[in-house]
Scaffold this motif. Sequence first.
Motif, PDB file in Angstrom:
ATOM      1  N   SER A   1      37.569  43.501  40.918  1.00 19.02           N
ATOM      2  CA  SER A   1      36.528  43.633  40.089  1.00 19.02           C
ATOM      3  C   SER A   1      35.506  42.422  40.575  1.00 19.02           C
ATOM      4  O   SER A   1      34.178  43.127  40.498  1.00 19.02           O
ATOM      5  N   LYS A   2      35.850  41.722  41.263  1.00 21.10           N
ATOM      6  CA  LYS A   2      34.489  41.022  41.995  1.00 21.10           C
ATOM      7  C   LYS A   2      33.969  41.487  43.089  1.00 21.10           C
ATOM      8  O   LYS A   2      33.042  41.492  43.436  1.00 21.10           O
ATOM      9  N   LYS A   3      34.953  42.392  44.001  1.00 20.73           N
ATOM     10  CA  LYS A   3      34.471  43.175  44.964  1.00 20.73           C
ATOM     11  C   LYS A   3      33.686  44.118  44.375  1.00 20.73           C
ATOM     12  O   LYS A   3      32.251  44.643  45.372  1.00 20.73           O
ATOM     13  N   ALA A   4      33.825  44.944  43.534  1.00 15.70           N
ATOM     14  CA  ALA A   4      33.085  45.997  42.912  1.00 15.70           C
ATOM     15  C   ALA A   4      31.651  45.224  42.472  1.00 15.70           C
ATOM     16  O   ALA A   4      30.384  45.880  42.590  1.00 15.70           O
ATOM     17  N   GLU A   5      31.711  44.120  41.995  1.00 20.27           N
ATOM     18  CA  GLU A   5      30.482  43.535  41.455  1.00 20.27           C
ATOM     19  C   GLU A   5      29.596  43.031  42.683  1.00 20.27           C
ATOM     20  O   GLU A   5      28.310  43.280  42.719  1.00 20.27           O
ATOM     21  N   VAL A   6      30.147  42.463  43.692  1.00 22.06           N
ATOM     22  CA  VAL A   6      29.507  42.256  45.093  1.00 22.06           C
ATOM     23  C   VAL A   6      28.964  43.457  45.442  1.00 22.06           C
ATOM     24  O   VAL A   6      27.567  43.554  46.045  1.00 22.06           O
ATOM     25  N   ALA A   7      29.584  44.609  45.658  1.00 18.01           N
ATOM     26  CA  ALA A   7      29.174  46.002  45.930  1.00 18.01           C
ATOM     27  C   ALA A   7      27.804  46.466  45.302  1.00 18.01           C
ATOM     28  O   ALA A   7      26.890  47.003  46.001  1.00 18.01           O
ATOM     29  N   VAL A   8      27.943  46.094  43.913  1.00 16.69           N
ATOM     30  CA  VAL A   8      26.810  46.681  43.292  1.00 16.69           C
ATOM     31  C   VAL A   8      25.628  45.672  43.550  1.00 16.69           C
ATOM     32  O   VAL A   8      24.495  46.453  43.612  1.00 16.69           O
ATOM     33  N   THR A   9      25.739  44.518  43.602  1.00 15.99           N
ATOM     34  CA  THR A   9      24.822  43.633  44.060  1.00 15.99           C
ATOM     35  C   THR A   9      24.276  43.966  45.259  1.00 15.99           C
ATOM     36  O   THR A   9      22.822  43.920  45.480  1.00 15.99           O
TER      37      THR A   9
END
Length: 595
Positions: free
Chosen positions: A584-592
Amino acid sequence: MHIPQGMAYALLAEVPPIVGLYMAFFPTLIYVLFGTSPHISMGTFAVVCLMAGKVVLQHAHHPDLLNVTNATLTTPPPPLGEGEYTPIQVVSVVCLVVGLFQMAMWVLRLGAVSTLLSEPLVSGFTTAASFHVLASQLKDLFGVRIRKLSGNYKVIYTVIEVVKNLPYLNWAAFTISAIACLVIALNNELLKPWVSKRSKIPVPIELIAIVTGTLVSRFWGLKEQFGVALVGHIPTGLPVPSVPPLELMPAVALDAGTITVVSYTISMSMALIFAAKEKYEVDANQELLALGSSNVFASFFGCAPFCASLSRSYIQYQAGSKTPLTTVISALLVLSVLLWLGPFFTLLPRCVLAAIIVVSLKGMFVQVKELGKFWKLSKLDALVWIVTFVITCFVSIDIGLGAGLLASVGSLFCRSQAPYTCLLGRVADTDLYLDCKRYRAAEEIPGIKIFHYCGGLNFASKNLFRATLFRKVGYMKPTAGEERRDEDNNVTKADYEWDPTIHTRVKCVIIDATALSYVDAPGIKTLVAVQRELAASHITVLLAGANGPMLEMIARYNSLEADRLQLDVFPTVHDAVVYHRIMSKKAEVAVTVDA
């Protein structure tokens, strides 16, 4: 005890009393060679003899030999016609078929078949069978003659017949029965406990009763003066071996199958009790060989199927039995009766034997109390007991056993349809995950639903698994209206509708499979369907704690089916939670970064 119980229980099998002594000699010698329990006492047992007697009544034709009340025949009975059999011939072929069934089970390694008979079933069955035994002895206790009864509802019809004939009550026989019952019961309740504290050898009250009854009959002329029915002629010596009527085997096969299961289960239960006390192993399959070979051998000497006796086994154990030599010595003592002392009991009143049988049933009668225990532990177990008892007691023994088996299987199915399920929450600062409803310290992780399922996932429970999972995670919500909830505040009955907004609250569903005992192909298909439906709502599905056999089944399924199950699998629930957070954190970073 072999002598009085053998003579008494032989009457339950509708054969002369001498057959009970044969059963204490011939099969026990073979059991010593092959059996693995040195403590159980093999021979006659009331329930098994009663079941064999039912078959005798159905297939034996000679009226004089069936009615052993008139066993003192002064002239040889008329010859049997073609296709007619004596009671001993019928009981011997039953013994042969039972032995062959047991040996076939040994060959097929079916020693675990006794587990089909659950404790509630055995308790209800033996308790009900004891009422059959009691009903069969009423005519001798009261000294009345009733017509032979067969078929269903035998207990009810027997009681009606005895009540009809009470005006013809033989007061001498009734008095002797009452005195014998009273003396034996007082010994068992008062004298026996007192003696057991001072000696390992109990008072042989049953043997004393038949010796006393025989002497009273001899010197007072009970038959001549009061018309008391006697045991009658008891031959001396050993019987000449003869082949049972093999053509009768198909006719008795069904009843013999029932006797096979009951006799083996009772014998194994007794063997396991003493094995646990003395810390040794009993081979279930070897016991099948021992019982089967013993019954086959004994069938050539006119014996009925034999079984372990509860009362004799306990007495033998309390007396200090350690090896099968005890059984050998017991058989030699019975042999002395067969060779020399048998005629002494010719004048024994049958009411004395009936009294011995009735008093010995106390242990089975008090099993009625177990219904309360089963009711408190499990309503389904109590229902199995009630169904088995009622149908066995008031309809027939074989139908009751079949009904009990069906009830046991039905209870297993009902349990499979009501598995334990819950949502797990994490105990703060630990990697422990517990039932949120039962433990206040367990708190759900926001965005993650951890579904715990206890039981098997198969063709019978797949729909229940899917519906329960969707309800627990909130994918299906109850519509407005009346709801029913269990003690854990879970909705148990309501109308449901799909919740299209679930993805705003739930991001991941973790299926905790640590208590999932078994999964089959339909179960895996259900997992595939569940994953696709949740994925359509943008919810990740993870699998945690799956055991080796389950993973192997999934691998085999994926190798054969195009519609494969593709789930990330983790050894523990905590590992799955950590993995989801990282992703989930990786996905958030990718979105950012994209933004």
